[in-house]
Design a protein around this motif. Sequence first.
Motif, mmCIF file in Angstrom:
data_model
loop_
_atom_site.group_PDB
_atom_site.id
_atom_site.type_symbol
_atom_site.label_atom_id
_atom_site.label_comp_id
_atom_site.label_asym_id
_atom_site.label_seq_id
_atom_site.Cartn_x
_atom_site.Cartn_y
_atom_site.Cartn_z
ATOM 1 N N TYR A 38 0.724 -1.373 0.051
ATOM 2 C CA TYR A 38 -0.138 -0.145 0.035
ATOM 3 C C TYR A 38 0.834 1.346 -0.057
ATOM 4 N N ALA A 39 2.161 1.172 0.045
ATOM 5 C CA ALA A 39 3.111 2.079 -0.019
ATOM 6 C C ALA A 39 3.322 2.719 -1.404
ATOM 7 N N PHE A 40 2.932 2.092 -2.369
ATOM 8 C CA PHE A 40 3.291 2.571 -3.785
ATOM 9 C C PHE A 40 2.169 3.545 -3.914
ATOM 10 N N PRO A 41 2.678 4.734 -4.460
ATOM 11 C CA PRO A 41 1.738 6.029 -4.613
ATOM 12 C C PRO A 41 0.712 5.566 -5.759
ATOM 13 N N ASN A 42 -0.404 6.048 -5.687
ATOM 14 C CA ASN A 42 -1.534 5.801 -6.560
ATOM 15 C C ASN A 42 -1.213 6.863 -7.901
ATOM 16 N N SER A 43 -1.592 6.411 -9.004
ATOM 17 C CA SER A 43 -1.133 7.242 -10.131
ATOM 18 C C SER A 43 -2.002 8.612 -9.826
ATOM 19 N N ASP A 44 -3.325 8.351 -9.486
ATOM 20 C CA ASP A 44 -4.489 9.382 -9.438
ATOM 21 C C ASP A 44 -4.066 10.511 -8.592
ATOM 22 N N THR A 45 -3.418 10.170 -7.453
ATOM 23 C CA THR A 45 -2.878 11.312 -6.385
ATOM 24 C C THR A 45 -1.552 11.861 -6.763
ATOM 25 N N THR A 46 -0.868 11.404 -7.489
ATOM 26 C CA THR A 46 0.344 11.805 -7.883
ATOM 27 C C THR A 46 0.403 13.034 -8.686
ATOM 28 N N LYS A 47 -0.595 12.922 -9.615
ATOM 29 C CA LYS A 47 -0.679 13.938 -10.536
ATOM 30 C C LYS A 47 -1.639 15.265 -10.123
ATOM 31 N N LEU A 48 -2.163 15.383 -8.971
ATOM 32 C CA LEU A 48 -2.904 16.385 -8.562
ATOM 33 C C LEU A 48 -2.143 17.596 -8.352
ATOM 34 N N THR A 49 -2.911 18.794 -8.536
ATOM 35 C CA THR A 49 -2.134 19.960 -7.987
ATOM 36 C C THR A 49 -2.145 20.267 -6.488
ATOM 37 N N PRO A 50 -1.546 21.040 -5.748
ATOM 38 C CA PRO A 50 -1.727 21.335 -4.531
ATOM 39 C C PRO A 50 -3.308 21.893 -4.112
ATOM 40 N N GLN A 51 -3.905 22.536 -5.131
ATOM 41 C CA GLN A 51 -5.340 23.119 -4.939
ATOM 42 C C GLN A 51 -6.157 22.011 -5.177
ATOM 43 N N GLU A 52 -5.887 20.891 -6.081
ATOM 44 C CA GLU A 52 -6.841 19.913 -6.300
ATOM 45 C C GLU A 52 -6.912 18.895 -5.181
ATOM 46 N N LYS A 53 -5.660 18.737 -4.450
ATOM 47 C CA LYS A 53 -5.304 17.930 -3.259
ATOM 48 C C LYS A 53 -6.362 18.526 -2.094
ATOM 49 N N ILE A 54 -6.105 19.702 -1.943
ATOM 50 C CA ILE A 54 -7.224 20.680 -1.021
ATOM 51 C C ILE A 54 -8.589 20.456 -1.191
ATOM 52 N N ASP A 55 -9.149 20.363 -2.467
ATOM 53 C CA ASP A 55 -10.512 20.261 -2.781
ATOM 54 C C ASP A 55 -10.889 19.005 -2.317
ATOM 55 N N ARG A 56 -10.000 17.964 -2.918
ATOM 56 C CA ARG A 56 -10.189 16.619 -2.642
ATOM 57 C C ARG A 56 -10.390 16.138 -1.451
ATOM 58 N N ALA A 57 -9.613 16.811 -0.451
ATOM 59 C CA ALA A 57 -9.833 16.640 1.126
ATOM 60 C C ALA A 57 -10.980 17.274 1.684
ATOM 61 N N TYR A 58 -11.375 18.417 1.136
ATOM 62 C CA TYR A 58 -12.529 18.902 1.605
ATOM 63 C C TYR A 58 -13.853 18.028 1.283
ATOM 64 N N THR A 59 -14.058 17.391 0.378
ATOM 65 C CA THR A 59 -14.801 16.260 -0.183
ATOM 66 C C THR A 59 -15.065 15.119 0.978
ATOM 67 N N PHE A 60 -13.832 14.980 1.742
ATOM 68 C CA PHE A 60 -13.946 13.867 2.857
ATOM 69 C C PHE A 60 -14.523 14.512 4.094
ATOM 70 N N SER A 61 -14.104 15.690 4.457
ATOM 71 C CA SER A 61 -14.331 16.379 5.574
ATOM 72 C C SER A 61 -13.873 17.798 5.725
ATOM 73 N N GLU A 62 -14.445 18.622 6.377
ATOM 74 C CA GLU A 62 -13.687 19.985 6.498
ATOM 75 C C GLU A 62 -12.541 19.794 7.352
ATOM 76 N N GLY A 63 -12.368 19.096 8.476
ATOM 77 C CA GLY A 63 -11.276 18.913 9.155
ATOM 78 C C GLY A 63 -9.865 18.299 8.280
ATOM 79 N N VAL A 64 -10.373 17.492 7.433
ATOM 80 C CA VAL A 64 -9.195 16.843 6.675
ATOM 81 C C VAL A 64 -8.718 17.921 5.831
ATOM 82 N N GLY A 65 -9.641 18.911 5.005
ATOM 83 C CA GLY A 65 -9.308 19.715 4.242
ATOM 84 C C GLY A 65 -8.383 20.806 4.752
#
Length: 118
Positions: A38-65
């Motif tokens: 499970y340590a191998f990086p997923n190809s979907d998450t490695t190509k995200l920009t920082p803002q996309e990562k933040i937006d994706r984290a907010y979809t999980f919950s506000e605290g994660v964002g």
Amino acid sequence: MQSIGSSLKQILRRSFLLSLMLLMVVSTLFIFVQQPSYAFPNSDTTKLTPQEKIDRAYTFSEGVGLEEEERQEAYEEAIEESENPEKAYEENTKAYRKEMQPVLIEKAEELVETVTGK
């Protein structure tokens, strides 16, 4: 009666030894099974920009964002500090001196100054 007891004892002893041997064989089979990594990086998450990562984290919950935003800010600050380490050192030293509590000797010096009127 004794022969039945002794034969029953032998059967139990042999079945116990057989079950122990079977357990050892089965457990050694699981040693060679390769577990997924499970340590191998997923190809979907490695190509995200920082803002996309933040937006994706907010979809999980506000605290994660919020955690993702803080992580991104710390990363950007570390990059800025690595570009100019002398400036970062000076800022850190100033902040440390502001937070540092006066030492007992310094307090005593201030007291002496106020008493003597210098």
